[in-house]
Write a protein that holds these residues in place. Structure first.
Motif, PDB file in Angstrom:
ATOM      1  N   UNK A  49     -21.363  48.109 -72.675  1.00 27.55           N
ATOM      2  CA  UNK A  49     -22.387  46.233 -72.977  1.00 27.55           C
ATOM      3  C   UNK A  49     -22.422  46.536 -71.146  1.00 27.55           C
ATOM      4  N   UNK A  50     -24.095  45.503 -71.658  1.00 25.31           N
ATOM      5  CA  UNK A  50     -24.794  45.706 -72.752  1.00 25.31           C
ATOM      6  C   UNK A  50     -25.735  46.777 -72.916  1.00 25.31           C
ATOM      7  N   UNK A  51     -26.254  46.710 -74.162  1.00 25.02           N
ATOM      8  CA  UNK A  51     -27.564  48.151 -74.593  1.00 25.02           C
ATOM      9  C   UNK A  51     -28.474  47.616 -73.156  1.00 25.02           C
ATOM     10  N   UNK A  52     -28.931  48.900 -72.748  1.00 24.37           N
ATOM     11  CA  UNK A  52     -30.127  47.983 -71.496  1.00 24.37           C
ATOM     12  C   UNK A  52     -31.064  48.554 -72.198  1.00 24.37           C
ATOM     13  N   UNK A  53     -32.380  48.385 -71.973  1.00 33.94           N
ATOM     14  CA  UNK A  53     -34.049  49.724 -72.263  1.00 33.94           C
ATOM     15  C   UNK A  53     -34.614  49.463 -70.809  1.00 33.94           C
ATOM     16  N   UNK A  54     -35.349  50.255 -71.079  1.00 30.39           N
ATOM     17  CA  UNK A  54     -36.549  50.266 -69.343  1.00 30.39           C
ATOM     18  C   UNK A  54     -36.794  49.136 -69.234  1.00 30.39           C
ATOM     19  N   UNK A  55     -37.444  48.445 -68.860  1.00 32.82           N
ATOM     20  CA  UNK A  55     -38.480  47.197 -68.848  1.00 32.82           C
ATOM     21  C   UNK A  55     -37.366  45.727 -68.583  1.00 32.82           C
ATOM     22  N   UNK A  56     -36.355  45.858 -69.262  1.00 31.15           N
ATOM     23  CA  UNK A  56     -35.191  44.147 -69.126  1.00 31.15           C
ATOM     24  C   UNK A  56     -34.906  44.251 -67.821  1.00 31.15           C
ATOM     25  N   UNK A  57     -34.551  42.554 -67.716  1.00 33.09           N
ATOM     26  CA  UNK A  57     -34.191  41.861 -66.819  1.00 33.09           C
ATOM     27  C   UNK A  57     -32.594  42.112 -66.690  1.00 33.09           C
ATOM     28  N   UNK A  58     -32.178  42.296 -65.931  1.00 33.50           N
ATOM     29  CA  UNK A  58     -30.910  42.191 -66.020  1.00 33.50           C
ATOM     30  C   UNK A  58     -30.548  41.298 -64.769  1.00 33.50           C
ATOM     31  N   UNK A  59     -29.278  40.365 -64.570  1.00 33.59           N
ATOM     32  CA  UNK A  59     -28.612  40.428 -63.903  1.00 33.59           C
ATOM     33  C   UNK A  59     -27.585  41.155 -63.645  1.00 33.59           C
TER      34      UNK A  59
END
Length: 87
Positions: A49-59
């Motif tokens: 977790x989390x399920x991340x995809x291309x283009x997502x903003x992550x901290x």
């Protein structure tokens, strides 16, 4: 560039520096988590977790991952476990 399983390649997004009315920098703004846009996502397991995809903003944790420079562009490679929020 391709991310290996368990890793995310992201483009760093600079945190805005906060200043007081007199122009002094507020130290707390430097202690915030880092932020980036996912450019490539390695293979994920169902439990990650989390399920991340291309283009997502992550901290992610401030000192997490490795910084690399490729063709004059900065990237950060972080583990899924170092992600603390998904926007």
């Amino acid at each position: 560039m391709t991310a290996l399983p368990g890793y995310i390649i992201c483009e760093p997004i600079k945190n805005e520096e906060e200043t007081t009315s007199s122009g002094l920098y507020i130290q707390a703004s430097k202690d915030r988590p880092s932020k980036g846009r996912a450019l490539d996502v390695g293979e994920q397991t169902a439990t990650e977790e989390p399920h991340v995809e291309v283009g997502d903003i992550i901290y992610h944790r401030r000192w997490a991952g490795d910084e690399i420079k490729e063709n004059g562009v900065e990237y950060r490679i972080v583990k899924f476990s170092d992600c603390i929020a998904l926007v």
